[in-house]
Write a protein that holds these residues in place. Structure first.
Motif, PDB file in Angstrom:
ATOM      1  N   UNK A 239       0.841  -1.197   0.000  1.00 43.16           N
ATOM      2  CA  UNK A 239       0.000   0.000   0.000  1.00 43.16           C
ATOM      3  C   UNK A 239       0.876   1.246   0.000  1.00 43.16           C
ATOM      4  N   UNK A 240       0.476   2.246  -0.806  1.00 41.32           N
ATOM      5  CA  UNK A 240       1.337   3.395  -1.043  1.00 41.32           C
ATOM      6  C   UNK A 240       1.805   4.067   0.241  1.00 41.32           C
ATOM      7  N   UNK A 241       0.875   4.346   1.136  1.00 42.94           N
ATOM      8  CA  UNK A 241       1.232   5.075   2.356  1.00 42.94           C
ATOM      9  C   UNK A 241       2.221   4.294   3.208  1.00 42.94           C
ATOM     10  N   UNK A 242       1.894   3.009   3.415  1.00 38.21           N
ATOM     11  CA  UNK A 242       2.762   2.178   4.261  1.00 38.21           C
ATOM     12  C   UNK A 242       4.158   2.093   3.672  1.00 38.21           C
ATOM     13  N   UNK A 243       4.178   1.892   2.358  1.00 36.25           N
ATOM     14  CA  UNK A 243       5.467   1.676   1.713  1.00 36.25           C
ATOM     15  C   UNK A 243       6.346   2.923   1.788  1.00 36.25           C
ATOM     16  N   UNK A 244       5.720   4.100   1.649  1.00 38.53           N
ATOM     17  CA  UNK A 244       6.518   5.321   1.669  1.00 38.53           C
ATOM     18  C   UNK A 244       6.849   5.727   3.103  1.00 38.53           C
ATOM     19  N   UNK A 245       5.879   5.571   4.012  1.00 41.08           N
ATOM     20  CA  UNK A 245       6.126   6.000   5.403  1.00 41.08           C
ATOM     21  C   UNK A 245       6.994   5.008   6.162  1.00 41.08           C
ATOM     22  N   UNK A 246       6.784   3.722   5.863  1.00 44.91           N
ATOM     23  CA  UNK A 246       7.577   2.713   6.584  1.00 44.91           C
ATOM     24  C   UNK A 246       8.082   1.655   5.622  1.00 44.91           C
ATOM     25  N   UNK A 247       9.067   2.003   4.813  1.00 47.26           N
ATOM     26  CA  UNK A 247       9.576   1.040   3.830  1.00 47.26           C
ATOM     27  C   UNK A 247      10.175  -0.178   4.530  1.00 47.26           C
ATOM     28  N   UNK A 248       9.957  -1.350   3.923  1.00 49.35           N
ATOM     29  CA  UNK A 248      10.450  -2.580   4.545  1.00 49.35           C
ATOM     30  C   UNK A 248      11.632  -3.158   3.804  1.00 49.35           C
ATOM     31  N   UNK A 249      11.975  -2.566   2.679  1.00 49.71           N
ATOM     32  CA  UNK A 249      13.105  -3.080   1.910  1.00 49.71           C
ATOM     33  C   UNK A 249      14.202  -2.016   1.899  1.00 49.71           C
ATOM     34  N   UNK A 250      15.452  -2.398   2.046  1.00 52.18           N
ATOM     35  CA  UNK A 250      16.536  -1.401   2.089  1.00 52.18           C
ATOM     36  C   UNK A 250      16.556  -0.486   0.873  1.00 52.18           C
ATOM     37  N   UNK A 251      16.217  -1.021  -0.293  1.00 52.15           N
ATOM     38  CA  UNK A 251      16.247  -0.183  -1.493  1.00 52.15           C
ATOM     39  C   UNK A 251      15.142   0.869  -1.458  1.00 52.15           C
ATOM     40  N   UNK A 252      13.949   0.448  -1.028  1.00 57.98           N
ATOM     41  CA  UNK A 252      12.847   1.401  -0.903  1.00 57.98           C
ATOM     42  C   UNK A 252      13.211   2.489   0.099  1.00 57.98           C
ATOM     43  N   UNK A 253      13.832   2.062   1.181  1.00 59.74           N
ATOM     44  CA  UNK A 253      14.229   3.023   2.217  1.00 59.74           C
ATOM     45  C   UNK A 253      15.154   4.091   1.613  1.00 59.74           C
ATOM     46  N   UNK A 254      16.100   3.634   0.796  1.00 56.99           N
ATOM     47  CA  UNK A 254      17.038   4.572   0.170  1.00 56.99           C
ATOM     48  C   UNK A 254      16.307   5.501  -0.792  1.00 56.99           C
ATOM     49  N   UNK A 255      15.394   4.928  -1.583  1.00 58.95           N
ATOM     50  CA  UNK A 255      14.639   5.741  -2.539  1.00 58.95           C
ATOM     51  C   UNK A 255      13.822   6.803  -1.831  1.00 58.95           C
ATOM     52  N   UNK A 256      13.126   6.388  -0.777  1.00 60.37           N
ATOM     53  CA  UNK A 256      12.247   7.299  -0.051  1.00 60.37           C
ATOM     54  C   UNK A 256      13.066   8.379   0.640  1.00 60.37           C
ATOM     55  N   UNK A 257      14.220   7.992   1.135  1.00 59.74           N
ATOM     56  CA  UNK A 257      15.024   8.967   1.871  1.00 59.74           C
ATOM     57  C   UNK A 257      15.591  10.037   0.943  1.00 59.74           C
ATOM     58  N   UNK A 258      15.544   9.780  -0.354  1.00 63.29           N
ATOM     59  CA  UNK A 258      16.070  10.760  -1.302  1.00 63.29           C
ATOM     60  C   UNK A 258      15.058  11.863  -1.602  1.00 63.29           C
ATOM     61  N   UNK A 259      13.799  11.667  -1.162  1.00 61.12           N
ATOM     62  CA  UNK A 259      12.789  12.707  -1.385  1.00 61.12           C
ATOM     63  C   UNK A 259      13.060  13.856  -0.414  1.00 61.12           C
ATOM     64  N   UNK A 260      13.151  15.089  -0.913  1.00 58.23           N
ATOM     65  CA  UNK A 260      13.510  16.214  -0.038  1.00 58.23           C
ATOM     66  C   UNK A 260      12.640  16.319   1.211  1.00 58.23           C
TER      67      UNK A 260
END
Lengths: 323, 257
Positions: A239-260
Motif C-alpha cells: 500500500x502506497x502510504x505504508x510503503x513510503x512511510x515505513x519502507x520494509x526493503x533497504x532499497x525502498x528506504x534509500x529511494x524514499x530517503x532521497x525525497x527532499x
C-alpha cells in the motif's frame, strides 16, 4: 483483493545487445526478470525505480507493445500474451498509454483533431459528424478550446500537448491506462494540472492505471499501491502510504530517503554507493546486495523470494531486522 | 532569395517558354528556310541551323520533350522507389536486407551506361526514355525513403498508433508517408534534373527522340559540327539544358529534407 483487471505472471524481457557473425545473440540485457503484478479495476499501481530498472519496459509489455520473452499477461480474465495485430484490437480499446514525451507522441503532420480521432477511427467507434462531436467533447474534457481541432502539435505548449495525448488515450473509453512518466517532461507549474486531470479521470471514469514514475512523493499522493523495481525485479510492493512511510526493503528506504520532504522530516538520508549494476551481467544472489548498506554474506548467494511482511505488503529481502 | 525560390523562378520561366513556344516565335520548329547556318540577327535571334530552321524556335519547342521526359521519369522513379523504400524501411529485417542489396546493385551500375544499353535495345521514343530513366533512378528514391521510414518507424507517435490498434496498413499511409513527403518532393525535383541531363546525354550520343522533333541533346550534337559557323546553334540548347537542370537542382536541394 477483487479479481484483477490486468495481471502479469513471471514477466521476462531480454533485449539482444550483441550478435555474433552468424546473427546469433551473444549477449543480452535482462530488462525485466520475472515480474508478477496485478492491478484491480479502478486501482492505481505505481511503478517506482531508477532509470534503467525496467519500468517503461513493463508498461510496454503489459500493453503488448513489446513481446515478452517469457511470462503471461491476462486482461479481464483473458490471456492476451499470444494475441497479435488484429486479435489485439479489442484489448487495445481497453488499454491505452500516455507517454512521457508529449512532443514525440504526436505526429507533427497530423492535426490535433485527427490525432484524438485516430483511436476512435481505428476501433471503428465513430465516424463523420459523430466523430467530430466526440473529439470536441474530449477537447472540452481536457480543458482545451474547441478551436484547437485544426491546429498542429507545434502550435501547442508541452502541457497542452500532454492534454491532447490524454484526450487521445481516453477517446476510446478504456478501462486501463499506462501513464509512463506523464509529467516529468513538463514544467513544474504545469505538472499539477496534468496530475489533477489524471486524478479526475480516474475518479470520474473508474480507470485502472499503472503510473510509472521516479517521483515517490507524487506516487504516494496518486497511487493505491506502489511496486518498487530494481534491475528488472520487484523489490517491494505494498500500500502506497505504508510503503513510503515505513519502507520494509533497504532499497525502498534509500529511494524514499532521497525525497527532499522525507529528508526534512529528520530521516537519515541514505546515499547509495556505486552505479546500478550492468543488467547484461546482474549480480548473483540478491541483485541489490552490491549497493545495500545492510548486505550480509548470504545476500550474494541466495536469491530472496517475495514474502509477505504485512497484509498486502511483500518484499524480496532475506533480512527481517532491517530497515 | 532562397535556393528554392531561385529554382522555382527558373523552372517557371522554362515551363512558360516551352508551353507558349508557338506564341513566342515567328517560325515553326520544323520549318526549313533558304538561309541555313546564318549567325544570330534580329530575325533569328540564335541564327539558323544546317537546314535553315530557326534555332530559338527549336530550343523553345525542345523544352517540351525535356520537361515531359524529366517529370515523367521522376514520376516513374517515385512510383517504384517510394513503395519499395517504405516496404524496406518499415518491415526491416530480411525484407530490408534484400531490398537494400537490390538498390545498391542498381546504384552501383552507372545510370547513363545502363540507360544507353536499354535504349539501344528498345529503341528511342519519349515513352521508352521516360520508362528507362525512371527505372534507372528509382533506387536513389528508394534508398532515401527507406532511411527516413526506418527512422520514423521508431517514433513515439508510431508506437502510440500501435497502442491504439493500428497495423502497418494504417501506419504507413497515415504516419510514415506524410512524414517522408518532404524528402520525396525534394528527391523528385533532383530526379527531374538528373533525368533531363541524362536524356540530353542520350540524345547527344544519338539515342534521343527521332528527328525532326526538336530535342536539346540532339541539337547540341549537330551544333557541335557547326560551332565555328553558328556557335549559337550548339550553345543555345546547351544553355537551355543547364538552366533547366539548375532550376530543378536548386528546388530539390533547397527543399527541407
Amino acid at each position: 483483493m477483487t479479481a484483477p483487471l490486468i495481471a502479469a505472471e513471471g514477466l521476462v524481457k531480454h533485449f539482444p545487445v550483441r550478435q555474433d557473425v552468424f546473427g546469433r545473440v551473444s549477449a543480452q540485457v535482462q530488462a525485466v526478470a520475472g515480474v508478477s503484478l496485478a492491478i484491480a479495476p479502478n486501482e492505481v499501481l505505481g511503478l517506482a525505480g531508477e532509470s534503467g530498472s525496467g519500468k517503461s519496459t513493463i508498461g510496454r509489455l503489459l500493453l503488448r507493445l513489446l513481446d515478452p520473452t517469457d511470462g503471461r499477461i491476462s486482461f479481464a480474465g483473458q490471456d492476451v500474451t499470444a494475441l497479435h495485430d488484429r486479435g489485439l484490437r479489442p484489448f487495445r480499446r481497453q488499454a491505452q498509454i500516455v507517454f512521457q514525451d508529449p512532443i514525440g507522441s504526436l505526429d507533427p503532420t497530423m492535426t490535433i483533431g485527427a490525432a484524438i480521432a485516430e483511436p476512435l477511427r481505428l476501433q471503428g467507434m465513430a465516424n463523420g459528424p459523430e466523430l467530430r462531436e466526440r473529439v470536441g467533447a474530449l477537447l472540452q474534457a481536457v480543458a482545451l478550446p474547441a478551436g484547437y481541432y485544426n491546429r498542429h502539435p507545434n502550435e501547442l505548449s508541452g502541457g497542452q500537448r500532454q492534454r491532447v495525448v490524454i484526450a487521445r488515450a481516453l477517446s476510446v473509453d478504456p478501462s486501463f491506462i499506462v501513464a509512463d512518466e506523464p509529467v516529468s517532461a513538463l514544467d513544474v507549474s504545469i505538472q499539477a494540472q496534468i496530475i489533477n486531470l489524471l486524478e479526475e479521470m480516474r475518479t470520474r471514469r473508474g480507470l485502472a492505471m499503472l503510473l510509472i514514475s521516479h517521483d515517490i512523493a507524487l506516487m504516494e499522493h496518486l497511487c493505491d499501491r506502489i511496486a518498487v523495481l530494481y534491475l528488472g525485479r520487484v523489490m517491494e510492493i505494498g500500500p502506497a502510504r505504508d510503503l513510503v512511510r515505513a519502507p520494509r526493503h533497504p532499497y525502498t528506504e534509500a529511494l524514499v530517503s532521497a525525497v527532499p520532504e522525507a529528508a526534512r522530516a529528520g530521516r537519515r538520508r541514505i546515499i547509495l554507493r556505486g552505479d546500478i549494476p550492468n543488467p547484461a551481467n546482474p549480480p548473483a544472489g540478491c541483485v541489490f546486495h552490491t549497493r545495500c548498506p545492510y548486505a550480509q554474506p548470504d545476500c550474494s548467494r541466495i536469491v530472496p523470494e517475495m514474502r509477505p511482511v504485512a497484509s498486502g505488503h511483500l518484499k524480496a529481502c532475506l533480512r527481517d531486522d532491517v530497515p | 532569395m532562397t535556393r528554392r525560390a531561385c529554382g522555382l523562378v527558373l523552372i517557371l520561366a522554362v515551363t512558360f517558354a516551352a508551353l507558349f513556344a508557338p506564341l513566342l516565335t515567328a517560325y515553326a520548329p520544323t520549318q526549313t528556310g533558304v538561309f541555313f547556318l546564318a549567325p544570330p540577327d534580329a530575325a533569328h535571334w540564335f541564327g539558323t541551323d544546317d537546314l535553315g530552321r530557326d534555332v530559338l524556335s527549336r530550343v523553345l519547342h525542345g523544352g517540351r520533350a525535356s520537361l515531359v521526359i524529366g517529370v515523367g521519369a521522376a514520376f516513374v522513379a517515385c512510383v517504384i522507389g517510394v513503395p519499395a523504400g517504405l516496404l524496406a524501411g518499415y518491415c526491416g529485417g530480411r525484407v530490408d536486407l534484400w531490398a537494400t542489396q537490390v538498390m545498391n546493385l542498381c546504384i552501383a551500375l552507372p545510370g547513363l551506361v545502363l540507360a544507353l544499353l536499354i535504349t539501344a535495345v528498345t529503341g528511342p521514343s519519349v515513352l521508352n526514355i521516360v520508362l528507362i530513366l525512371g527505372f534507372v533512378s528509382w533506387p536513389r528514391v528508394a534508398r532515401l525513403v527507406r532511411g527516413q521510414a526506418f527512422l520514423i518507424r521508431e517514433a513515439l507517435f508510431v508506437e502510440a498508433a500501435r497502442a491504439a490498434g493500428a497495423d502497418a496498413v494504417w501506419i504507413v499511409p497515415m504516419h510514415i508517408l506524410p512524414n517522408v513527403a518532404g524528402v520525396i518532393a525534394a528527391q523528385f525535383a533532383l530526379t527531374v534534373a538528373y533525368a533531363i541531363f541524362t536524356s540530353s546525354s542520350l540524345s547527344f550520343l544519338g539515342l534521343g527522340i527521332p528527328p525532326p522533333s526538336p530535342d536539346w541533346g540532339g541539337m547540341v550534337r549537330t551544333g557541335l559540327d557547326y560551332l565555328s559557323i553558328n556557335p549559337a546553334m550548339g550553345l543555345a540548347p546547351s544553355a537551355a539544358v543547364g538552366i533547366t537542370v539548375l532550376g530543378f537542382y536548386l528546388l530539390g536541394s533547397g527543399t527541407r529534407g
